[in-house]
Design a protein around this motif. Structure first.
Motif, PDB file in Angstrom:
ATOM      1  N   TYR A   1      -5.036   5.064   7.535  1.00  0.00           N
ATOM      2  CA  TYR A   1      -5.618   5.550   8.779  1.00  0.00           C
ATOM      3  C   TYR A   1      -4.519   6.078   9.698  1.00  0.00           C
ATOM      4  CZ  TYR A   1      -3.995   1.179  10.910  1.00  0.00           C
ATOM      5  OH  TYR A   1      -3.205   0.150  11.365  1.00  0.00           O
ATOM      6  N   SER A   2      -4.915   6.991  10.586  1.00  0.00           N
ATOM      7  CA  SER A   2      -3.991   7.528  11.587  1.00  0.00           C
ATOM      8  C   SER A   2      -4.691   7.540  12.930  1.00  0.00           C
ATOM      9  CB  SER A   2      -3.562   8.952  11.211  1.00  0.00           C
ATOM     10  OG  SER A   2      -2.864   9.557  12.275  1.00  0.00           O
ATOM     11  N   ASP A   3      -4.076   6.906  13.914  1.00  0.00           N
ATOM     12  CA  ASP A   3      -4.661   6.843  15.256  1.00  0.00           C
ATOM     13  C   ASP A   3      -4.150   7.954  16.170  1.00  0.00           C
ATOM     14  OD1 ASP A   3      -6.241   4.621  14.733  1.00  0.00           O
ATOM     15  OD2 ASP A   3      -4.585   3.251  15.126  1.00  0.00           O
ATOM     16  N   ASP A   4      -3.304   8.830  15.639  1.00  0.00           N
ATOM     17  CA  ASP A   4      -2.769   9.894  16.499  1.00  0.00           C
ATOM     18  C   ASP A   4      -2.964  11.282  15.869  1.00  0.00           C
ATOM     19  OD1 ASP A   4      -0.987   9.763  14.449  1.00  0.00           O
ATOM     20  OD2 ASP A   4       0.796   9.540  15.694  1.00  0.00           O
ATOM     21  N   ASN A   5      -4.135  11.438  15.234  1.00  0.00           N
ATOM     22  CA  ASN A   5      -4.501  12.732  14.654  1.00  0.00           C
ATOM     23  C   ASN A   5      -3.467  13.251  13.649  1.00  0.00           C
ATOM     24  OD1 ASN A   5      -6.979  12.998  15.990  1.00  0.00           O
ATOM     25  ND2 ASN A   5      -5.964  13.775  17.829  1.00  0.00           N
ATOM     26  N   LEU A   6      -2.943  12.350  12.858  1.00  0.00           N
ATOM     27  CA  LEU A   6      -2.015  12.693  11.781  1.00  0.00           C
ATOM     28  C   LEU A   6      -0.726  13.332  12.291  1.00  0.00           C
ATOM     29  CD1 LEU A   6      -4.672  14.227   9.337  1.00  0.00           C
ATOM     30  CD2 LEU A   6      -3.725  11.921   9.260  1.00  0.00           C
ATOM     31  N   SER A   7      -0.350  12.978  13.514  1.00  0.00           N
ATOM     32  CA  SER A   7       0.834  13.589  14.117  1.00  0.00           C
ATOM     33  C   SER A   7       2.136  12.917  13.687  1.00  0.00           C
ATOM     34  CB  SER A   7       0.738  13.541  15.637  1.00  0.00           C
ATOM     35  OG  SER A   7      -0.375  14.278  16.091  1.00  0.00           O
ATOM     36  N   SER A   8       2.161  11.596  13.742  1.00  0.00           N
ATOM     37  CA  SER A   8       3.436  10.939  13.480  1.00  0.00           C
ATOM     38  C   SER A   8       3.346   9.698  12.613  1.00  0.00           C
ATOM     39  CB  SER A   8       4.103  10.556  14.799  1.00  0.00           C
ATOM     40  OG  SER A   8       3.275   9.629  15.511  1.00  0.00           O
ATOM     41  N   SER A   9       2.171   9.126  12.497  1.00  0.00           N
ATOM     42  CA  SER A   9       2.094   7.881  11.715  1.00  0.00           C
ATOM     43  C   SER A   9       0.802   7.819  10.910  1.00  0.00           C
ATOM     44  CB  SER A   9       2.168   6.665  12.645  1.00  0.00           C
ATOM     45  OG  SER A   9       1.019   6.606  13.473  1.00  0.00           O
ATOM     46  N   ILE A  10       0.909   7.188   9.769  1.00  0.00           N
ATOM     47  CA  ILE A  10      -0.266   6.926   8.937  1.00  0.00           C
ATOM     48  C   ILE A  10      -0.040   5.573   8.274  1.00  0.00           C
ATOM     49  CG2 ILE A  10       0.623   8.167   6.901  1.00  0.00           C
ATOM     50  CD1 ILE A  10      -2.339   9.122   6.525  1.00  0.00           C
ATOM     51  N   ASN A  11      -1.006   4.700   8.413  1.00  0.00           N
ATOM     52  CA  ASN A  11      -0.832   3.309   8.004  1.00  0.00           C
ATOM     53  C   ASN A  11      -1.842   2.896   6.943  1.00  0.00           C
ATOM     54  OD1 ASN A  11       1.174   2.712  10.197  1.00  0.00           O
ATOM     55  ND2 ASN A  11      -0.600   3.223  11.462  1.00  0.00           N
ATOM     56  N   LYS A  12      -1.410   2.017   6.086  1.00  0.00           N
ATOM     57  CA  LYS A  12      -2.282   1.479   5.052  1.00  0.00           C
ATOM     58  C   LYS A  12      -3.112   0.346   5.635  1.00  0.00           C
ATOM     59  CE  LYS A  12      -1.928  -0.222   0.283  1.00  0.00           C
ATOM     60  NZ  LYS A  12      -0.968  -0.572  -0.780  1.00  0.00           N
ATOM     61  N   PHE A  13      -4.410   0.348   5.362  1.00  0.00           N
ATOM     62  CA  PHE A  13      -5.262  -0.728   5.852  1.00  0.00           C
ATOM     63  C   PHE A  13      -4.802  -2.067   5.272  1.00  0.00           C
ATOM     64  CE2 PHE A  13      -8.337   2.710   6.675  1.00  0.00           C
ATOM     65  CZ  PHE A  13      -8.785   2.339   7.940  1.00  0.00           C
ATOM     66  N   LYS A  14      -4.834  -3.079   6.102  1.00  0.00           N
ATOM     67  CA  LYS A  14      -4.429  -4.415   5.663  1.00  0.00           C
ATOM     68  C   LYS A  14      -5.308  -4.892   4.523  1.00  0.00           C
ATOM     69  CE  LYS A  14      -3.857  -9.176   7.317  1.00  0.00           C
ATOM     70  NZ  LYS A  14      -3.978 -10.086   8.486  1.00  0.00           N
ATOM     71  N   TYR A  15      -6.615  -4.644   4.671  1.00  0.00           N
ATOM     72  CA  TYR A  15      -7.567  -5.016   3.626  1.00  0.00           C
ATOM     73  C   TYR A  15      -8.020  -3.738   2.916  1.00  0.00           C
ATOM     74  CZ  TYR A  15      -7.758  -9.211   6.547  1.00  0.00           C
ATOM     75  OH  TYR A  15      -7.420 -10.316   7.288  1.00  0.00           O
ATOM     76  N   GLN A  16      -8.102  -3.798   1.600  1.00  0.00           N
ATOM     77  CA  GLN A  16      -8.472  -2.623   0.814  1.00  0.00           C
ATOM     78  C   GLN A  16      -9.774  -2.872   0.050  1.00  0.00           C
ATOM     79  OE1 GLN A  16      -6.920   0.467   0.501  1.00  0.00           O
ATOM     80  NE2 GLN A  16      -5.573  -0.140   2.188  1.00  0.00           N
ATOM     81  N   PRO A  17     -10.634  -1.860  -0.015  1.00  0.00           N
ATOM     82  CA  PRO A  17     -11.867  -2.009  -0.790  1.00  0.00           C
ATOM     83  C   PRO A  17     -11.589  -1.794  -2.274  1.00  0.00           C
ATOM     84  CG  PRO A  17     -11.743   0.193   0.125  1.00  0.00           C
ATOM     85  CD  PRO A  17     -10.527  -0.547   0.632  1.00  0.00           C
ATOM     86  N   PRO A  18     -12.528  -2.145  -3.153  1.00  0.00           N
ATOM     87  CA  PRO A  18     -12.361  -1.863  -4.585  1.00  0.00           C
ATOM     88  C   PRO A  18     -12.412  -0.351  -4.808  1.00  0.00           C
ATOM     89  CG  PRO A  18     -14.118  -3.464  -4.177  1.00  0.00           C
ATOM     90  CD  PRO A  18     -13.779  -2.849  -2.871  1.00  0.00           C
ATOM     91  N   ILE A  19     -11.359   0.219  -5.352  1.00  0.00           N
ATOM     92  CA  ILE A  19     -11.301   1.654  -5.627  1.00  0.00           C
ATOM     93  C   ILE A  19     -10.796   1.861  -7.048  1.00  0.00           C
ATOM     94  CG2 ILE A  19     -10.232   3.856  -5.020  1.00  0.00           C
ATOM     95  CD1 ILE A  19      -9.942   2.904  -2.195  1.00  0.00           C
ATOM     96  N   SER A  20     -11.465   2.709  -7.794  1.00  0.00           N
ATOM     97  CA  SER A  20     -11.041   3.017  -9.153  1.00  0.00           C
ATOM     98  C   SER A  20      -9.804   3.898  -9.143  1.00  0.00           C
ATOM     99  CB  SER A  20     -12.176   3.730  -9.903  1.00  0.00           C
ATOM    100  OG  SER A  20     -11.698   4.330 -11.088  1.00  0.00           O
ATOM    101  N   ILE A  21      -9.008   3.787 -10.198  1.00  0.00           N
ATOM    102  CA  ILE A  21      -7.840   4.639 -10.358  1.00  0.00           C
ATOM    103  C   ILE A  21      -8.249   6.106 -10.468  1.00  0.00           C
ATOM    104  CG2 ILE A  21      -7.787   4.552 -12.889  1.00  0.00           C
ATOM    105  CD1 ILE A  21      -4.741   4.294 -12.692  1.00  0.00           C
ATOM    106  N   MET A  22      -9.542   6.337 -10.757  1.00  0.00           N
ATOM    107  CA  MET A  22     -10.068   7.702 -10.858  1.00  0.00           C
ATOM    108  C   MET A  22     -10.310   8.326  -9.487  1.00  0.00           C
ATOM    109  SD  MET A  22     -10.196   7.914 -14.139  1.00  0.00           S
ATOM    110  CE  MET A  22     -11.175   9.363 -14.466  1.00  0.00           C
ATOM    111  N   GLY A  23     -10.278   7.515  -8.419  1.00  0.00           N
ATOM    112  CA  GLY A  23     -10.455   8.049  -7.075  1.00  0.00           C
ATOM    113  C   GLY A  23     -11.822   7.748  -6.482  1.00  0.00           C
TER     114      GLY A  23
END
Length: 507
Positions: free
Chosen positions: A333-355
Motif C-alpha cells: 500500500y501507498s499512503d502518498d499516491n505512490l510518490s515516495s513510499s510503498i509498504n508491505k501489509f503486515k498481514y497477507q491474504p492467501p495468494i497463489s504464485i499465479m497471481g
C-alpha cells in the motif's frame, strides 16, 4: 557399469521417446507467443476437460455493467454484451487481431467520460462507438501485457506486469516509477530465475533462440536413437536381406556418429534445460516456491526496476486515500499516491504464485481477493481472512503438498441483479447468491484455444489429466529425471568409447 548404462540408456529413452518429443516441440512454441498468436486449435480435438462447459477454463475474468440493462462479460472468451436476464449475447470482439490469444481480456474500464478501454494480453484498446470496433492504443513502453486499468478522478492508470502508466487524455502518457518496496533486498524468486533459464528469456531473444535449438537437439537425439534401435532389430532379423542389413548398418554408423557428436558438444546446455524444467512443476516446485536468490548479472532480471514482472492488480481506496498494489508475491500500500513510499501489509491474504484474479473493495479495510488459492474476504488491519466460498474462517493449511488451493478462482461478478458469482477454473460459474449464470451459448462455448495454450498444456503435462487424473502432476518431474539419466548415461558411454579409441590410436 557400461552394461548397466547401455541397457537402461536404451530402454528408458524408448519409454520416454514420445514425451521428450512432445516437450521439445511444445517448448519451442511457448517461446514464440507473439508470432503464433493468430493460430488457434479447435477444442473438440482436445480431451473433454478442455471443452467449455459452464464458463470454465478461465472463460470469464469479470463483468462490467455499462448501463441499466447492458453488461459486458469478458475473459479468455473475449468480450460479449449481454443483459440482466442473460437471454442475449452479442459478440463485441471486432477490431481485435485474428486469434483467440489476441482476445484474452484482463480488464475492461468504462471511464467517467463514458469511453470503453480493454486491457489485453497484447496491448490496450479503445472502443469506437461510431465504427463499433476496438482500436489499438499505442503506449510508450515495449511491454504489451496489460493486467489492470483503473481511474482515479480524471486520471486513468494502466498497469502492466512491470510498469504503471497514467494519462488523462490518452494522447500524453507518463510512466510512473513505483517506489522501492519496504525491505527490498534486490533479490528475485528462485522459481522465476529457473523459469527464465529454462525458457532462454534470461538473455532475451538470443537466449530463446538458443533454447529453441536445444529443443530441436533433444528431438534429434531421441529420433536418431529410436531409428538406431529399430535398425538393429532389422539387422538381427533373419528375414532381412544381406543388402538391407548392410545399408542399415551404414545408416546406423552415420546416425550414431552424429548422435554422439551432437550430444557431447551440447551436453551442458541439455543438462541445464532438463534440470531447470524439473523445478517448475510440483513436487519439486514446492521447496523452492518461497526461496529468493540474487539477480543473475547481465540477465533479463538484472534490472533497476524492483517490480519487474511482478505487478498483477492495482486498486485505489478513496476512503483511505491510498493505492493498493497486488504482486505475484504480496500486497502493498501507498499512503502518498505512490510518490515516495510503498509498504508491505503486515498481514497477507492467501495468494497463489499465479497471481491475483479478483481484487475489489468490500467495506472499510476489507477486500475481496481471489486467486488459485480460493476466494477470500481479507481485513488489511487485523489480518482476519474469511473463506468466501466455504463461509468460514480461513486457516492456513499445514504440510501443503501443492502451491494451489481447493478452488482455482479465475473471476468474479456481482453485476447481475441481486447475484454474486465466482468462476472456478475446473467447475466454471458458481453462484454465491442469487440466480446461476445461464448456460454458455454455443457461439461462445465453441471458441477455440490458442496454439500457445495447447502447447502449454502439453509442456506442463496437464493434457494427460483426463487420462490419469491427478497423477499427471508427476509426468514432468519423472520425465525430467529420466532425461537427466539418459543424458548422463549417454555422455558416460561416449566418454568410455572416446577413451578406448584414443587408447587404440596410441598403441
Amino acid at each position: 557399469m557400461i552394461k548397466f548404462f547401455k541397457k537402461y540408456h536404451k530402454w528408458i529413452s524408448i519409454i520416454f521417446t514420445l514425451l521428450i518429443i512432445m516437450f521439445s516441440f511444445s517448448g519451442i512454441i511457448l517461446n514464440h507467443r507473439d508470432a503464433l498468436s493468430g493460430i488457434d486449435v479447435n477444442r473438440k480435438l482436445l480431451p473433454s476437460g478442455y471443452h467449455y462447459q459452464n464458463w470454465n477454463n478461465a472463460a470469464v475474468k469479470s463483468t462490467l455493467k455499462i448501463n441499466n440493462d447492458s453488461i459486458l462479460i469478458y475473459g479468455n472468451i473475449g468480450i460479449w454484451l449481454t443483459n440482466s436476464i442473460q437471454n442475449s449475447f452479442i459478440d463485441l470482439n471486432t477490431g481485435f487481431p485474428k486469434g483467440i490469444d489476441n482476445r484474452k481480456i484482463s480488464k475492461v474500464l468504462l471511464s467517467k467520460s463514458n469511453k470503453l478501454y480493454a486491457g489485453t494480453l497484447f496491448g490496450l484498446y479503445n472502443f469506437s462507438y461510431n465504427e463499433s470496433k476496438w482500436k489499438y492504443v499505442k503506449l510508450p513502453i515495449h511491454e504489451k501485457k496489460i493486467v489492470d486499468i483503473i481511474q482515479k478522478e480524471d486520471t486513468v492508470l494502466i498497469l502492466t506486469r512491470s510498469h504503471l502508466i497514467k494519462t488523462s487524455d490518452f494522447r500524453r502518457f507518463e510512466i510512473i516509477t513505483l517506489p522501492v518496496p519496504e525491505g527490498y533486498d534486490n533479490k528475485v524468486s528462485l522459481f522465476k530465475t529457473l523459469w527464465i533459464i529454462h525458457s532462454g528469456e534470461i538473455y532475451g531473444t538470443t537466449g530463446k533462440f538458443i533454447v529453441d535449438i536445444i529443443g530441436l537437439i533433444f528431438a534429434f537425439l531421441t529420433i536418431t536413437g529410436l531409428i538406431i534401435f529399430f535398425n538393429r532389430i532389422k539387422v538381427k532379423s533373419k528375414s532381412t536381406s544381406t543388402h538391407k542389413k548392410v545399408r542399415k548398418l551404414r545408416i546406423n554408423k552415420s546416425l550414431l556418429r552424429w548422435h554422439n557428436k551432437t550430444g557431447w558438444i551440447t551436453i551442458l546446455f541439455l543438462l541445464i534445460t532438463a534440470s531447470t524444467g524439473i523445478f517448475l512443476r510440483p513436487p519439486f516446485l514446492i521447496p523452492i516456491a518461497d526461496v529468493k536468490v540474487s539477480k543473475l548479472p547481465l540477465s533479463e532480471l538484472d534490472t533497476e526496476n524492483p517490480w519487474f514482472d511482478q505487478l498483477r492488480r492495482i486498486l485505489y481506496d478513496s476512503a483511505k486515500n491510498r493505492f493498493i498494489v497486488a504482486t505475484s508475491e504480496a500486497l502493498y500500500y501507498s499512503d502518498d499516491n505512490l510518490s515516495s513510499s510503498i509498504n508491505k501489509f503486515k498481514y497477507q491474504p492467501p495468494i497463489s504464485i499465479m497471481g491475483v484474479n479478483v481484487f475489489r473493495k468490500k467495506s472499510d479495510n476489507t477486500y475481496l481477493i481471489g486467486s488459485f488459492e480460493g476466494l477470500y474476504e481479507w481485513n488489511s488491519e487485523t489480518g482476519y481472512t474469511f473463506d468466501y466460498i466455504k463461509k468460514g474462517k480461513y486457516n492456513k493449511p499445514k504440510g501443503k503438498s501443492r502451491p494451489l488451493g481447493e478452488y482455482l478462482v479465475t473471476g468474479y461478478s456481482d453485476d447481475f441483479p441481486d447475484t454474486e458469482i465466482y468462476f472456478e477454473y475446473n467447475n466454471g460459474a458458481n453462484k454465491i447468491k442469487g440466480i446461476p449464470l445461464t448456460t454458455m451459448p454455443d457461439k461462445i462455448s465453441e471458441q477455440p484455444i490458442s496454439l500457445w495454450n495447447t502447447a502449454l498444456e502439453i509442456h506442463t503435462g496437464r493434457i494427460f489429466q483426463n487420462l490419469i487424473g491427478d497423477f499427471y502432476i508427476l509426468i514432468v518431474p519423472i520425465t525430467g529425471l529420466a532425461l537427466l539419466f539418459i543424458l548422463i548415461s549417454g555422455f558416460f558411454l561416449w566418454l568410455k568409447l572416446y577413451r578406448r579409441k584414443r587408447h587404440k590410436m596410441k598403441i
